[in-house]
Design a protein around this motif. Structure first.
Motif, PDB file in Angstrom:
ATOM      1  N   SER A  69      50.685  25.409 -80.232  1.00 17.18           N
ATOM      2  CA  SER A  69      50.050  26.560 -80.733  1.00 17.18           C
ATOM      3  C   SER A  69      48.498  25.288 -81.364  1.00 17.18           C
ATOM      4  CB  SER A  69      50.073  26.876 -81.778  1.00 17.18           C
ATOM      5  OG  SER A  69      50.842  28.142 -82.120  1.00 17.18           O
ATOM      6  N   LEU A  70      48.750  23.597 -81.680  1.00 13.41           N
ATOM      7  CA  LEU A  70      47.759  22.872 -81.837  1.00 13.41           C
ATOM      8  C   LEU A  70      47.201  22.590 -80.535  1.00 13.41           C
ATOM      9  CD1 LEU A  70      46.726  20.392 -83.682  1.00 13.41           C
ATOM     10  CD2 LEU A  70      48.259  19.082 -82.615  1.00 13.41           C
ATOM     11  N   GLY A 107      31.146   9.602 -81.564  1.00 16.04           N
ATOM     12  CA  GLY A 107      31.866  10.154 -80.932  1.00 16.04           C
ATOM     13  C   GLY A 107      33.473   9.198 -81.379  1.00 16.04           C
ATOM     14  N   GLY A 108      33.376   8.297 -81.935  1.00 16.14           N
ATOM     15  CA  GLY A 108      34.812   7.951 -82.777  1.00 16.14           C
ATOM     16  C   GLY A 108      35.370   8.540 -83.922  1.00 16.14           C
ATOM     17  N   VAL A 109      33.890   9.360 -84.836  1.00 12.36           N
ATOM     18  CA  VAL A 109      34.373  10.709 -85.774  1.00 12.36           C
ATOM     19  C   VAL A 109      34.703  11.391 -85.801  1.00 12.36           C
ATOM     20  CG1 VAL A 109      33.174  12.140 -87.778  1.00 12.36           C
ATOM     21  CG2 VAL A 109      32.539   9.649 -86.931  1.00 12.36           C
ATOM     22  N   TYR A 110      34.464  11.973 -84.310  1.00 13.21           N
ATOM     23  CA  TYR A 110      35.080  13.151 -83.670  1.00 13.21           C
ATOM     24  C   TYR A 110      37.006  12.929 -83.729  1.00 13.21           C
ATOM     25  CZ  TYR A 110      29.743  13.699 -82.707  1.00 13.21           C
ATOM     26  OH  TYR A 110      29.016  14.233 -82.704  1.00 13.21           O
ATOM     27  N   GLY A 111      36.977  12.138 -82.832  1.00 10.77           N
ATOM     28  CA  GLY A 111      38.343  11.535 -82.314  1.00 10.77           C
ATOM     29  C   GLY A 111      39.417  11.270 -83.601  1.00 10.77           C
ATOM     30  N   ALA A 112      38.910  11.242 -84.441  1.00 15.67           N
ATOM     31  CA  ALA A 112      39.546  10.514 -85.710  1.00 15.67           C
ATOM     32  C   ALA A 112      39.553  11.983 -86.703  1.00 15.67           C
ATOM     33  CB  ALA A 112      38.238   9.618 -86.903  1.00 15.67           C
ATOM     34  N   VAL A 113      38.584  13.053 -86.871  1.00 18.30           N
ATOM     35  CA  VAL A 113      38.916  13.731 -87.486  1.00 18.30           C
ATOM     36  C   VAL A 113      39.825  14.880 -86.532  1.00 18.30           C
ATOM     37  CG1 VAL A 113      37.622  16.671 -88.023  1.00 18.30           C
ATOM     38  CG2 VAL A 113      36.968  14.498 -88.442  1.00 18.30           C
ATOM     39  N   TYR A 114      39.828  14.773 -85.477  1.00 16.31           N
ATOM     40  CA  TYR A 114      41.078  15.275 -84.681  1.00 16.31           C
ATOM     41  C   TYR A 114      42.611  15.131 -84.925  1.00 16.31           C
ATOM     42  CZ  TYR A 114      43.870  17.161 -81.069  1.00 16.31           C
ATOM     43  OH  TYR A 114      45.139  18.150 -80.252  1.00 16.31           O
ATOM     44  N   VAL A 115      42.112  13.567 -84.867  1.00 17.52           N
ATOM     45  CA  VAL A 115      44.075  13.033 -84.769  1.00 17.52           C
ATOM     46  C   VAL A 115      44.474  13.382 -86.415  1.00 17.52           C
ATOM     47  CG1 VAL A 115      45.079  10.698 -85.156  1.00 17.52           C
ATOM     48  CG2 VAL A 115      43.258  11.394 -82.538  1.00 17.52           C
ATOM     49  N   ALA A 116      43.048  12.891 -87.630  1.00 20.01           N
ATOM     50  CA  ALA A 116      43.852  13.579 -88.467  1.00 20.01           C
ATOM     51  C   ALA A 116      44.167  14.716 -88.979  1.00 20.01           C
ATOM     52  CB  ALA A 116      42.932  12.856 -89.834  1.00 20.01           C
ATOM     53  N   ILE A 117      43.793  15.698 -88.576  1.00 18.51           N
ATOM     54  CA  ILE A 117      43.788  17.685 -88.288  1.00 18.51           C
ATOM     55  C   ILE A 117      44.477  18.069 -87.563  1.00 18.51           C
ATOM     56  CG2 ILE A 117      43.157  19.529 -87.758  1.00 18.51           C
ATOM     57  CD1 ILE A 117      40.268  18.610 -88.370  1.00 18.51           C
ATOM     58  N   ALA A 118      45.117  16.656 -86.519  1.00 14.29           N
ATOM     59  CA  ALA A 118      46.640  17.549 -85.725  1.00 14.29           C
ATOM     60  C   ALA A 118      47.742  16.624 -87.137  1.00 14.29           C
ATOM     61  CB  ALA A 118      46.456  16.502 -84.292  1.00 14.29           C
ATOM     62  N   GLY A 131      45.702  14.284 -70.686  1.00 17.81           N
ATOM     63  CA  GLY A 131      46.170  15.516 -71.240  1.00 17.81           C
ATOM     64  C   GLY A 131      47.992  15.931 -71.604  1.00 17.81           C
ATOM     65  N   GLY A 132      48.928  14.897 -71.121  1.00 23.67           N
ATOM     66  CA  GLY A 132      49.962  15.244 -71.785  1.00 23.67           C
ATOM     67  C   GLY A 132      50.170  14.061 -72.392  1.00 23.67           C
ATOM     68  N   LEU A 133      49.133  12.716 -72.427  1.00 21.95           N
ATOM     69  CA  LEU A 133      49.203  11.504 -73.478  1.00 21.95           C
ATOM     70  C   LEU A 133      48.648  11.933 -74.646  1.00 21.95           C
ATOM     71  CD1 LEU A 133      48.466   8.283 -72.200  1.00 21.95           C
ATOM     72  CD2 LEU A 133      50.576   9.483 -72.459  1.00 21.95           C
ATOM     73  N   ILE A 134      47.994  13.194 -74.426  1.00 17.90           N
ATOM     74  CA  ILE A 134      47.041  14.286 -76.467  1.00 17.90           C
ATOM     75  C   ILE A 134      48.397  14.745 -76.528  1.00 17.90           C
ATOM     76  CG2 ILE A 134      45.848  15.688 -76.903  1.00 17.90           C
ATOM     77  CD1 ILE A 134      44.079  14.549 -75.109  1.00 17.90           C
ATOM     78  N   ALA A 135      49.024  15.027 -75.955  1.00 16.53           N
ATOM     79  CA  ALA A 135      50.005  16.182 -76.377  1.00 16.53           C
ATOM     80  C   ALA A 135      51.271  15.275 -76.767  1.00 16.53           C
ATOM     81  CB  ALA A 135      51.223  16.704 -75.698  1.00 16.53           C
ATOM     82  N   LEU A 136      51.307  14.223 -76.806  1.00 16.89           N
ATOM     83  CA  LEU A 136      52.262  12.962 -77.389  1.00 16.89           C
ATOM     84  C   LEU A 136      51.989  12.584 -78.924  1.00 16.89           C
ATOM     85  CD1 LEU A 136      53.813  10.869 -74.504  1.00 16.89           C
ATOM     86  CD2 LEU A 136      54.900  12.655 -75.876  1.00 16.89           C
ATOM     87  N   GLN A 137      50.023  12.185 -78.609  1.00 12.79           N
ATOM     88  CA  GLN A 137      50.057  11.589 -79.840  1.00 12.79           C
ATOM     89  C   GLN A 137      50.078  12.535 -81.188  1.00 12.79           C
ATOM     90  OE1 GLN A 137      45.870  11.867 -80.074  1.00 12.79           O
ATOM     91  NE2 GLN A 137      45.669   9.950 -80.461  1.00 12.79           N
ATOM     92  N   ALA A 138      49.781  14.225 -80.699  1.00  8.16           N
ATOM     93  CA  ALA A 138      50.189  13.923 -82.118  1.00  8.16           C
ATOM     94  C   ALA A 138      51.520  14.422 -82.743  1.00  8.16           C
ATOM     95  CB  ALA A 138      49.863  16.164 -81.959  1.00  8.16           C
TER      96      ALA A 138
END
Length: 149
Positions: free
Chosen positions: A99-100, A77-88, A16-23
């Motif tokens: 907020s994100l 699954g890769g599609v969902y991840g790609a959409v999230y990463v681009a939106i983020a 979860g911490g890495l997700i916060a760093l990813q954006a």
């Protein structure tokens, strides 16, 4: 909490911490490349190369042969991840990282509760209960508080 449960809990907390760093790192890529989609593409290319290296080093190849028998939606699954990463990469500089992340967690909880309730995609069924709904409402209230702060 026993060690069998503690390790996955700590790993998910770390992830979860890495997700916060990813954006914010993807925001840097999006700004430099002038495209949130390009940033997501670069992020996934680096992630793919990393996973390929780890998979090759692991020596575990037995599961690859049965992938062809999976239904089409197992490949999404890769599609969902790609959409999230681009939106983020697009949304983080506009609405802020906190907020994100809180909005994303709220969306995850709502979808997870529905998937659990339906027993969808091969998951065990876990009915929606007042406690689960209460937890989701508290998360959504947290989103409101973070957005107002």
């Amino acid at each position: 909490m026993n060690a069998v449960v503690l390790l996955p809990v700590l790993l998910v907390l770390f992830a979860g911490g890495l997700i916060a760093l990813q954006a914010p790192t993807n925001v840097m890529l999006a700004r430099a490349g002038e495209s949130a989609v390009l940033a997501a593409l670069i992020s996934f290319a680096v992630g793919t190369a990393t996973l390929l290296a780890v998979w090759l080093v692991s020596g575990h190849r037995s599961g690859a042969a049965s992938l062809g028998a999976l239904p089409w939606y197992a490949w999404m699954g890769g599609v969902y991840g790609a959409v999230y990463v681009a939106i983020a990469a697009y949304a983080a500089p506009r609405i802020g990282l906190a907020s994100l992340i809180t909005l994303g967690v709220a969306g995850q909880i709502i979808m997870a509760m529905w998937l659990d309730h339906m027993g969808a995609l091969g998951l065990a069924r876990h009915a929606i209960s007042p406690f689960r709904v209460g937890g989701a409402v508290l998360v959504i209230l947290g989103v409101v508080l973070v957005r107002r702060g």
